[in-house]
Design a protein around this motif. Structure first.
Motif, PDB file in Angstrom:
ATOM      1  N   PHE A 226    -106.404 -68.610 -85.641  1.00 42.40           N
ATOM      2  CA  PHE A 226    -106.354 -70.068 -85.730  1.00 42.40           C
ATOM      3  C   PHE A 226    -105.366 -70.648 -84.725  1.00 42.40           C
ATOM      4  N   ARG A 227    -104.211 -70.024 -84.599  1.00 41.08           N
ATOM      5  CA  ARG A 227    -103.206 -70.519 -83.645  1.00 41.08           C
ATOM      6  C   ARG A 227    -103.681 -70.361 -82.214  1.00 41.08           C
ATOM      7  N   THR A 228    -104.427 -69.300 -81.945  1.00 38.69           N
ATOM      8  CA  THR A 228    -104.958 -69.111 -80.592  1.00 38.69           C
ATOM      9  C   THR A 228    -106.033 -70.146 -80.285  1.00 38.69           C
ATOM     10  N   ARG A 229    -106.894 -70.442 -81.276  1.00 39.61           N
ATOM     11  CA  ARG A 229    -107.926 -71.461 -81.084  1.00 39.61           C
ATOM     12  C   ARG A 229    -107.313 -72.812 -80.739  1.00 39.61           C
ATOM     13  N   ASN A 230    -106.127 -73.078 -81.318  1.00 37.94           N
ATOM     14  CA  ASN A 230    -105.479 -74.374 -81.136  1.00 37.94           C
ATOM     15  C   ASN A 230    -104.105 -74.170 -80.504  1.00 37.94           C
ATOM     16  N   ARG A 231    -104.084 -73.437 -79.418  1.00 38.44           N
ATOM     17  CA  ARG A 231    -102.827 -72.992 -78.814  1.00 38.44           C
ATOM     18  C   ARG A 231    -101.940 -74.160 -78.379  1.00 38.44           C
ATOM     19  N   HIS A 232    -102.549 -75.236 -77.866  1.00 39.75           N
ATOM     20  CA  HIS A 232    -101.727 -76.344 -77.384  1.00 39.75           C
ATOM     21  C   HIS A 232    -101.018 -77.067 -78.526  1.00 39.75           C
ATOM     22  N   LEU A 233    -101.641 -77.075 -79.691  1.00 37.94           N
ATOM     23  CA  LEU A 233    -100.985 -77.668 -80.858  1.00 37.94           C
ATOM     24  C   LEU A 233     -99.753 -76.873 -81.253  1.00 37.94           C
ATOM     25  N   PHE A 234     -99.904 -75.534 -81.255  1.00 38.38           N
ATOM     26  CA  PHE A 234     -98.794 -74.692 -81.699  1.00 38.38           C
ATOM     27  C   PHE A 234     -97.816 -74.368 -80.569  1.00 38.38           C
ATOM     28  N   GLU A 235     -98.051 -74.924 -79.386  1.00 38.78           N
ATOM     29  CA  GLU A 235     -97.028 -74.862 -78.344  1.00 38.78           C
ATOM     30  C   GLU A 235     -95.859 -75.793 -78.676  1.00 38.78           C
ATOM     31  N   VAL A 236     -96.146 -76.853 -79.441  1.00 45.49           N
ATOM     32  CA  VAL A 236     -95.109 -77.832 -79.773  1.00 45.49           C
ATOM     33  C   VAL A 236     -94.772 -77.843 -81.257  1.00 45.49           C
ATOM     34  N   GLN A 237     -95.581 -77.168 -82.070  1.00 42.13           N
ATOM     35  CA  GLN A 237     -95.414 -77.266 -83.525  1.00 42.13           C
ATOM     36  C   GLN A 237     -95.207 -75.881 -84.127  1.00 42.13           C
ATOM     37  N   SER A 238     -94.205 -75.750 -84.959  1.00 46.84           N
ATOM     38  CA  SER A 238     -93.988 -74.491 -85.672  1.00 46.84           C
ATOM     39  C   SER A 238     -94.892 -74.459 -86.902  1.00 46.84           C
ATOM     40  N   CYS A 239     -94.981 -73.313 -87.532  1.00 45.27           N
ATOM     41  CA  CYS A 239     -95.762 -73.181 -88.766  1.00 45.27           C
ATOM     42  C   CYS A 239     -95.049 -72.230 -89.704  1.00 45.27           C
ATOM     43  N   MET A 240     -95.371 -72.306 -90.973  1.00 47.82           N
ATOM     44  CA  MET A 240     -94.747 -71.478 -92.003  1.00 47.82           C
ATOM     45  C   MET A 240     -95.711 -70.368 -92.420  1.00 47.82           C
ATOM     46  N   TYR A 241     -95.150 -69.211 -92.661  1.00 50.23           N
ATOM     47  CA  TYR A 241     -95.955 -68.069 -93.106  1.00 50.23           C
ATOM     48  C   TYR A 241     -95.286 -67.431 -94.315  1.00 50.23           C
ATOM     49  N   SER A 242     -96.101 -67.156 -95.364  1.00 46.34           N
ATOM     50  CA  SER A 242     -95.590 -66.514 -96.579  1.00 46.34           C
ATOM     51  C   SER A 242     -96.517 -65.364 -96.959  1.00 46.34           C
ATOM     52  N   ASP A 243     -95.904 -64.268 -97.382  1.00 46.10           N
ATOM     53  CA  ASP A 243     -96.662 -63.105 -97.856  1.00 46.10           C
ATOM     54  C   ASP A 243     -96.430 -62.974 -99.364  1.00 46.10           C
ATOM     55  N   LEU A 244     -97.498 -63.213-100.151  1.00 50.00           N
ATOM     56  CA  LEU A 244     -97.404 -63.143-101.604  1.00 50.00           C
ATOM     57  C   LEU A 244     -98.178 -61.954-102.162  1.00 50.00           C
ATOM     58  N   THR A 245     -98.354 -60.926-101.345  1.00 49.88           N
ATOM     59  CA  THR A 245     -99.111 -59.759-101.809  1.00 49.88           C
ATOM     60  C   THR A 245     -98.220 -58.733-102.501  1.00 49.88           C
ATOM     61  N   GLY A 246     -96.893 -58.868-102.380  1.00 49.11           N
ATOM     62  CA  GLY A 246     -95.980 -57.923-103.022  1.00 49.11           C
ATOM     63  C   GLY A 246     -95.375 -58.505-104.287  1.00 49.11           C
ATOM     64  N   ASP A 247     -94.262 -57.911-104.695  1.00 51.18           N
ATOM     65  CA  ASP A 247     -93.582 -58.382-105.895  1.00 51.18           C
ATOM     66  C   ASP A 247     -92.788 -59.658-105.631  1.00 51.18           C
ATOM     67  N   LYS A 248     -92.349 -59.826-104.391  1.00 46.85           N
ATOM     68  CA  LYS A 248     -91.557 -60.997-104.037  1.00 46.85           C
ATOM     69  C   LYS A 248     -92.193 -61.710-102.846  1.00 46.85           C
ATOM     70  N   GLU A 249     -91.837 -62.975-102.749  1.00 47.47           N
ATOM     71  CA  GLU A 249     -92.347 -63.762-101.632  1.00 47.47           C
ATOM     72  C   GLU A 249     -91.526 -63.473-100.377  1.00 47.47           C
ATOM     73  N   HIS A 250     -92.209 -63.253 -99.276  1.00 44.16           N
ATOM     74  CA  HIS A 250     -91.578 -63.074 -97.977  1.00 44.16           C
ATOM     75  C   HIS A 250     -92.042 -64.214 -97.081  1.00 44.16           C
ATOM     76  N   ALA A 251     -91.123 -65.093 -96.757  1.00 47.60           N
ATOM     77  CA  ALA A 251     -91.474 -66.289 -95.996  1.00 47.60           C
ATOM     78  C   ALA A 251     -90.690 -66.337 -94.694  1.00 47.60           C
ATOM     79  N   ARG A 252     -91.299 -66.920 -93.689  1.00 45.08           N
ATOM     80  CA  ARG A 252     -90.632 -67.104 -92.399  1.00 45.08           C
ATOM     81  C   ARG A 252     -91.271 -68.274 -91.669  1.00 45.08           C
ATOM     82  N   VAL A 253     -90.540 -68.804 -90.742  1.00 43.85           N
ATOM     83  CA  VAL A 253     -91.031 -69.894 -89.909  1.00 43.85           C
ATOM     84  C   VAL A 253     -91.342 -69.342 -88.528  1.00 43.85           C
ATOM     85  N   ILE A 254     -92.543 -69.602 -88.050  1.00 47.28           N
ATOM     86  CA  ILE A 254     -92.948 -69.159 -86.716  1.00 47.28           C
ATOM     87  C   ILE A 254     -92.733 -70.326 -85.756  1.00 47.28           C
TER      88      ILE A 254
END
Length: 548
Positions: A368-396
């Motif tokens: 998705f970020r590659t499809r809209n690369r120019h948008l994410f050149e200026v905008q960060s996004c949040m990513y969370s992994d909820l597949t484990g016991d705890k949430e792992h979140a980071r900002v890209i």
């Protein structure tokens, strides 16, 4: 083989063959008459029949023999003449009368079969041509009839014509169905173009079969062939518009932003690219309506931003997409283009949030970020992994711009890796729905419509209590979702009583609209085609003003 072809082609060839045989047999019969002597001439004089017509008379008329020779009181005739006349009469009786009946019945059967096979050709003009067959065909047909109630539509496809007719009978009103012609042919084969009178059509729609991997490439080749074919016609008026369906979002974007078909300009034809997913995004967000396949009733979608968001409004518009599919990508980018509100900037911005939930969110996020690369050149996004016991979140962070030059948009994206049925994701749904400062909407966009429906029926209670709109993607029909919503809504005021524990541990009685009063279907093939020509023409006008 040539004889068999003559017998199975046009009526005039069959009749011509009969006339040739009749002429040859008549010549032979005349010769036999001359060899028999003069008695036949005397017979003709007595009965007022031309000697030159007697052989044909005996061949064609089934009553000729009895009228000439078996009439009461007639004189005895020569035996050789009787033999020749009887032979001629039998040839006509057994061959010509039987052949003519067979030819006519064969021609009727042939016409019927040609119609069923779609090989009948009709001279037509001012019509609409649809090239290719797909599940969205009925919606394109109904779209044309909405534009022009007197339209005549010709469908060209290599799919069996009866299959197409049967599909259209389910979706098109009976009085309009008679205005549809189905022809067999391949959309990229120019040999079929003269048979459907492309040069005299009002509009052309190239749809193809969207599930085929080479769909977009074949449609491009088809459009190229159409413009090449139409370039050979200078006199008669050409089609006003050619609309081409693209399945891939990337292909659609390329043709939407670039004038690839120069011949369209030269011919004065408007070329319109169309994408199924973007079309549905416009229906949900812009037109905010859909026509039910159940009874044709037009239903209204709720606004994803309520009654509007003001400058000091504390609410945040939040769209949640379950499943990162083409639907989710198209809807998200369409929303990102118009969900901008006065409270999205300033000291405490309430940015519009677009969240994706998918078990493969990590890999699909990169796509998705590659499809809209120019948008994410200026905008960060949040990513969370909820597949484990705890949430792992980071900002890209943005890929190009940093610091104060980045994150100035009033739209933010969030990618969550997890199963929508897992406790952690269900808790997220509950938290978002309970937040009074969130204007929440849920979009169930997974590929499997059954999974979407089951999930829409089993959201946390808070989602239903807060009357969060749930948009459920369906493939073919909206019937069940629409009927379920209608059953849980009565003039918009139906309510049910429910009980729950408050924070003090006390049981309280509350009222709410019934559980499924806020579910809405989308993505149905039968009501898919949506074309906002006003917007398209406005864009063309602006482009024309800039260029000239």
């Amino acid at each position: 083989m040539r004889f068999d072809r003559i017998l199975t082609t046009s009526l005039w060839k069959q009749m011509a063959w009969i006339c040739v045989v009749l002429l040859l047999t008549g010549v032979v019969s005349m010769g036999l008459m001359f060899l028999s002597g003069d008695a036949w001439r005397t017979c003709c004089e007595q009965r007022g029949v031309s000697p030159w017509l007697l052989p044909l008379y005996l061949l064609i008329d089934t009553n000729a023999f009895s009228n000439l020779y078996l009439t009461k009181g007639s004189e005895p005739i020569d035996g050789w003449l009787m033999f020749v006349s009887s032979l001629t009469y039998l040839i006509g009786l057994l061959i010509f009368n039987g052949i003519i009946i067979s030819v006519l019945s064969n021609y009727i059967d042939l016409r019927r079969q040609n119609y069923r096979d779609g090989t009948s050709r009709y001279k037509i003009s001012g019509h609409y041509v649809i090239m290719g067959y797909d599940d969205i065909l009925p919606s394109v047909v109904n779209h044309i009839f909405r534009l022009d109630g007197e339209a005549r539509i010709l469908v060209l496809s290599a799919v069996e014509s009866e299959v197409i007719r049967e599909r259209l009978r389910k979706s098109v009103r009976r009085e309009l169905f008679d205005r549809i012609i189905v022809n067999y042919g391949h959309r990229i084969a120019r040999d079929y173009y003269p048979d459907i009178y492309l040069e005299k059509a009002k509009e052309i729609y190239v749809i193809g079969k969207r599930t085929l991997p080479d769909h977009d490439a074949t449609n491009v080749a088809c459009v190229e062939n159409i413009f090449d074919y139409l370039s050979g016609f200078a006199g008669p008026p050409l089609p006003q518009r050619v609309t081409c369906v693209f399945e891939d979002l990337e292909t659609f974007a390329a043709f939407k932003l670039a004038d690839i078909f120069e011949k369209a300009k030269q011919l004065g034809i408007n070329f319109s690219p169309y994408n199924f997913y973007v079309g549905w995004a416009k229906q949900v967000f812009v037109a905010r309506r859909y026509n039910s396949s159940l009874n044709g009733t037009c239903y209204t979608y709720p606004s994803v931003y309520g009654n509007g968001i003001g400058y000091k409004d504390p609410r945040q518009v939040h769209l949640v997409f379950v499943g990162i599919t083409n639907f989710a990508a198209a809807f998200a980018m369409e929303a990102a283009q118009f969900l901008h509100f006065p409270n999205g900037t300033g000291k405490n911005p309430r940015k519009t949030r677009i969240s994706f939930i998918d078990p493969q969110a990590d890999t699909r996020m990169e796509q998705f970020r590659t499809r809209n690369r120019h948008l994410f050149e200026v905008q960060s996004c949040m990513y969370s992994d909820l597949t484990g016991d705890k949430e792992h979140a980071r900002v890209i962070p943005p890929s190009v711009f940093k610091g104060k030059d980045a994150d100035f948009l009033d739209i933010e994206f969030e990618f969550i890796k997890g199963n929508a049925y897992s406790p952690m994701v269900q808790a997220l749904f509950n938290t978002w729905a309970a937040d009074p400062q969130q204007q929440l909407s849920l979009f169930l966009t997974q590929d499997n419509q059954r999974d979407n429906f089951c999930m829409g029926m089993n959201m946390p209670d808070t989602v239903y209590e807060r009357e969060v709109p749930i948009f459920v993607r369906q493939d073919n029909a909206d019937t069940f979702v629409t009927e379920l919503r209608e059953a849980h809504t009565s003039n918009g005021e139906a309510s049910e009583v429910f009980h729950r524990l408050n924070p003090n541990g006390e049981i309280e009685t509350l009222h709410r609209r019934q559980r499924y009063a806020n579910i809405y279907p989308f993505g149905m093939n039968s009501t898919a085609f949506f074309s906002d020509r006003t917007v398209f023409m406005r864009a063309q006008l602006v482009n024309h003003l800039y260029n000239t």
